[in-house]
Write a protein that holds these residues in place. Structure first.
Motif, PDB file in Angstrom:
ATOM      1  N   THR A  32      10.642  -0.729 -17.159  1.00 19.78           N
ATOM      2  CA  THR A  32       9.456   0.157 -17.790  1.00 19.78           C
ATOM      3  C   THR A  32       8.528  -0.619 -18.509  1.00 19.78           C
ATOM      4  O   THR A  32       8.646  -1.732 -18.981  1.00 19.78           O
ATOM      5  CB  THR A  32      10.336   1.336 -19.016  1.00 19.78           C
ATOM      6  N   ARG A  33       7.252   0.031 -18.164  1.00 23.10           N
ATOM      7  CA  ARG A  33       6.173  -0.789 -18.592  1.00 23.10           C
ATOM      8  C   ARG A  33       6.028  -1.189 -19.961  1.00 23.10           C
ATOM      9  O   ARG A  33       5.466  -1.898 -20.690  1.00 23.10           O
ATOM     10  CB  ARG A  33       4.808   0.012 -18.116  1.00 23.10           C
ATOM     11  N   GLU A  34       6.607   0.087 -20.776  1.00 21.33           N
ATOM     12  CA  GLU A  34       6.452  -0.026 -22.322  1.00 21.33           C
ATOM     13  C   GLU A  34       7.558  -1.020 -22.939  1.00 21.33           C
ATOM     14  O   GLU A  34       8.709  -0.499 -23.297  1.00 21.33           O
ATOM     15  CB  GLU A  34       6.309   1.258 -22.879  1.00 21.33           C
ATOM     16  N   THR A  35       7.647  -2.032 -22.476  1.00 16.75           N
ATOM     17  CA  THR A  35       8.648  -3.050 -23.120  1.00 16.75           C
ATOM     18  C   THR A  35       8.181  -4.044 -24.057  1.00 16.75           C
ATOM     19  O   THR A  35       7.066  -4.732 -23.583  1.00 16.75           O
ATOM     20  CB  THR A  35       9.314  -3.936 -22.068  1.00 16.75           C
ATOM     21  N   THR A  36       8.349  -4.395 -25.434  1.00 10.59           N
ATOM     22  CA  THR A  36       8.046  -5.154 -26.201  1.00 10.59           C
ATOM     23  C   THR A  36       9.060  -6.046 -26.781  1.00 10.59           C
ATOM     24  O   THR A  36      10.342  -5.523 -26.885  1.00 10.59           O
ATOM     25  CB  THR A  36       7.099  -4.573 -27.256  1.00 10.59           C
ATOM     26  N   GLU A  37       8.889  -7.390 -27.154  1.00 15.47           N
ATOM     27  CA  GLU A  37       9.888  -8.110 -27.858  1.00 15.47           C
ATOM     28  C   GLU A  37       9.689  -7.833 -29.274  1.00 15.47           C
ATOM     29  O   GLU A  37       8.447  -7.806 -29.556  1.00 15.47           O
ATOM     30  CB  GLU A  37       9.598  -9.392 -27.735  1.00 15.47           C
ATOM     31  N   THR A  38      10.671  -7.321 -30.038  1.00 12.25           N
ATOM     32  CA  THR A  38      10.158  -6.639 -31.438  1.00 12.25           C
ATOM     33  C   THR A  38       9.935  -7.969 -32.444  1.00 12.25           C
ATOM     34  O   THR A  38       9.341  -7.716 -33.519  1.00 12.25           O
ATOM     35  CB  THR A  38      11.267  -5.880 -31.852  1.00 12.25           C
ATOM     36  N   SER A  39      10.375  -9.148 -32.273  1.00  6.17           N
ATOM     37  CA  SER A  39      10.220 -10.188 -33.096  1.00  6.17           C
ATOM     38  C   SER A  39      10.080 -11.579 -32.174  1.00  6.17           C
ATOM     39  O   SER A  39      10.957 -11.672 -31.341  1.00  6.17           O
ATOM     40  CB  SER A  39      11.192 -10.189 -34.165  1.00  6.17           C
ATOM     41  N   LYS A  40       8.830 -12.208 -32.223  1.00  5.67           N
ATOM     42  CA  LYS A  40       8.710 -13.398 -31.421  1.00  5.67           C
ATOM     43  C   LYS A  40       9.758 -14.197 -31.153  1.00  5.67           C
ATOM     44  O   LYS A  40      10.475 -14.680 -32.347  1.00  5.67           O
ATOM     45  CB  LYS A  40       7.434 -14.136 -31.599  1.00  5.67           C
ATOM     46  N   GLY A  41      10.330 -14.484 -29.838  1.00  3.83           N
ATOM     47  CA  GLY A  41      11.541 -15.394 -29.735  1.00  3.83           C
ATOM     48  C   GLY A  41      12.836 -14.912 -30.356  1.00  3.83           C
ATOM     49  O   GLY A  41      13.781 -15.619 -30.128  1.00  3.83           O
ATOM     50  N   SER A  42      12.988 -13.565 -30.494  1.00  3.53           N
ATOM     51  CA  SER A  42      14.190 -13.091 -31.022  1.00  3.53           C
ATOM     52  C   SER A  42      15.052 -12.501 -29.909  1.00  3.53           C
ATOM     53  O   SER A  42      16.260 -12.509 -30.378  1.00  3.53           O
ATOM     54  CB  SER A  42      13.792 -11.904 -32.130  1.00  3.53           C
ATOM     55  N   GLY A  43      14.668 -12.085 -28.954  1.00  2.00           N
ATOM     56  CA  GLY A  43      15.596 -11.720 -27.836  1.00  2.00           C
ATOM     57  C   GLY A  43      15.779 -10.282 -28.171  1.00  2.00           C
ATOM     58  O   GLY A  43      16.299  -9.557 -27.257  1.00  2.00           O
ATOM     59  N   SER A  44      15.276  -9.414 -29.181  1.00  2.00           N
ATOM     60  CA  SER A  44      15.348  -8.117 -29.535  1.00  2.00           C
ATOM     61  C   SER A  44      14.233  -7.328 -28.689  1.00  2.00           C
ATOM     62  O   SER A  44      13.115  -7.751 -28.842  1.00  2.00           O
ATOM     63  CB  SER A  44      15.245  -7.972 -30.874  1.00  2.00           C
ATOM     64  N   MET A  45      14.546  -6.400 -28.003  1.00  2.00           N
ATOM     65  CA  MET A  45      13.704  -5.594 -27.196  1.00  2.00           C
ATOM     66  C   MET A  45      13.688  -4.171 -27.569  1.00  2.00           C
ATOM     67  O   MET A  45      14.626  -3.643 -28.075  1.00  2.00           O
ATOM     68  CB  MET A  45      13.707  -5.663 -25.868  1.00  2.00           C
ATOM     69  N   ALA A  46      12.457  -3.656 -27.568  1.00  2.00           N
ATOM     70  CA  ALA A  46      12.340  -2.165 -27.570  1.00  2.00           C
ATOM     71  C   ALA A  46      11.388  -1.624 -26.344  1.00  2.00           C
ATOM     72  O   ALA A  46      10.712  -2.240 -25.760  1.00  2.00           O
ATOM     73  CB  ALA A  46      11.381  -1.774 -28.814  1.00  2.00           C
ATOM     74  N   VAL A  47      12.266  -0.593 -25.939  1.00  2.00           N
ATOM     75  CA  VAL A  47      11.393   0.108 -24.712  1.00  2.00           C
ATOM     76  C   VAL A  47      11.147   1.629 -24.716  1.00  2.00           C
ATOM     77  O   VAL A  47      12.168   2.338 -25.451  1.00  2.00           O
ATOM     78  CB  VAL A  47      12.439  -0.065 -23.427  1.00  2.00           C
ATOM     79  N   ARG A  48      10.546   1.936 -24.234  1.00  2.00           N
ATOM     80  CA  ARG A  48       9.913   3.469 -24.134  1.00  2.00           C
ATOM     81  C   ARG A  48       9.879   4.196 -22.805  1.00  2.00           C
ATOM     82  O   ARG A  48       9.413   3.352 -21.919  1.00  2.00           O
ATOM     83  CB  ARG A  48       8.687   3.813 -24.812  1.00  2.00           C
ATOM     84  N   PHE A  49      10.317   5.158 -22.540  1.00  2.00           N
ATOM     85  CA  PHE A  49      10.246   5.869 -21.274  1.00  2.00           C
ATOM     86  C   PHE A  49       9.415   7.189 -21.385  1.00  2.00           C
ATOM     87  O   PHE A  49       9.350   7.775 -22.353  1.00  2.00           O
ATOM     88  CB  PHE A  49      11.620   6.251 -20.344  1.00  2.00           C
ATOM     89  N   ARG A  50       8.404   7.099 -20.096  1.00  2.00           N
ATOM     90  CA  ARG A  50       7.496   8.311 -20.433  1.00  2.00           C
ATOM     91  C   ARG A  50       7.479   8.868 -18.912  1.00  2.00           C
ATOM     92  O   ARG A  50       7.849   8.420 -18.047  1.00  2.00           O
ATOM     93  CB  ARG A  50       6.374   7.843 -20.739  1.00  2.00           C
TER      94      ARG A  50
END
Length: 152
Positions: A32-50
């Motif tokens: 999904t294009r809307e993918t972000t790492e929630t904290s630099k270098g943390s490996g935690s991701m947030a994604v959104r589907f539209r």
């Protein structure tokens, strides 16, 4: 607990496939294009589907871990659909000739439900997008992905 499991061969280096499933830029290029790492270098991701019209369909969060010398990547879902929270996605990678073999699993569902069938089909489509990305440089992530039913 039921699992979704798929196997796919990808004609690309293992390191390229691993990067595509373990980094925000990689995931954004095939899932999904809307993918972000929630904290630099943390490996935690947030994604959104539209939907193609921009309507939000869902959002999820997960942690990424590389294990076994980079031959396996695991995601653990911390937010999203109730059925996904606490489940893990695994990408087991191995080289065989000119291919990277990927065994994908979406593991530890509490029960087999209709949504699991939808997700299994969608994971197969997204794994083809991952292969396309690794082999050609361009995947087909959401919202440009192949739509399969009235849930997406």
């Amino acid at each position: 607990m039921p699992d979704i499991v798929h196997r796919i061969g990808i004609r690309a280096p293992l390191a390229k496939v691993r990067a595509a499933v373990s980094s925000a830029d990689g995931i954004a290029a095939w899932w999904t294009r809307e993918t972000t790492e929630t904290s630099k270098g943390s490996g935690s991701m947030a994604v959104r589907f539209r939907a193609p019209d921009g309507t939000e369909l869902d959002r999820m969060a997960f942690d990424v871990a590389k294990v076994h010398s980079g031959e396996e990547v695991r995601w653990r879902f911390t937010a999203g659909p109730d059925e996904w929270v606490g489940t893990e996605v695994t990408f087991e990678l191995a080289r065989d000739g000119d291919m990277t073999l990927l065994v994908f699993g979406h593991r530890n569902w509490r029960e087999q439900v209709e949504f699991m069938a939808h997700c299994s089909m969608k994971w197969a489509i997204f794994l083809l997008s991952l292969r396309q990305l690794a082999e050609t440089g361009a995947g087909q992530p959401s919202p440009e992905d192949l739509k399969i039913d009235n849930w997406n």
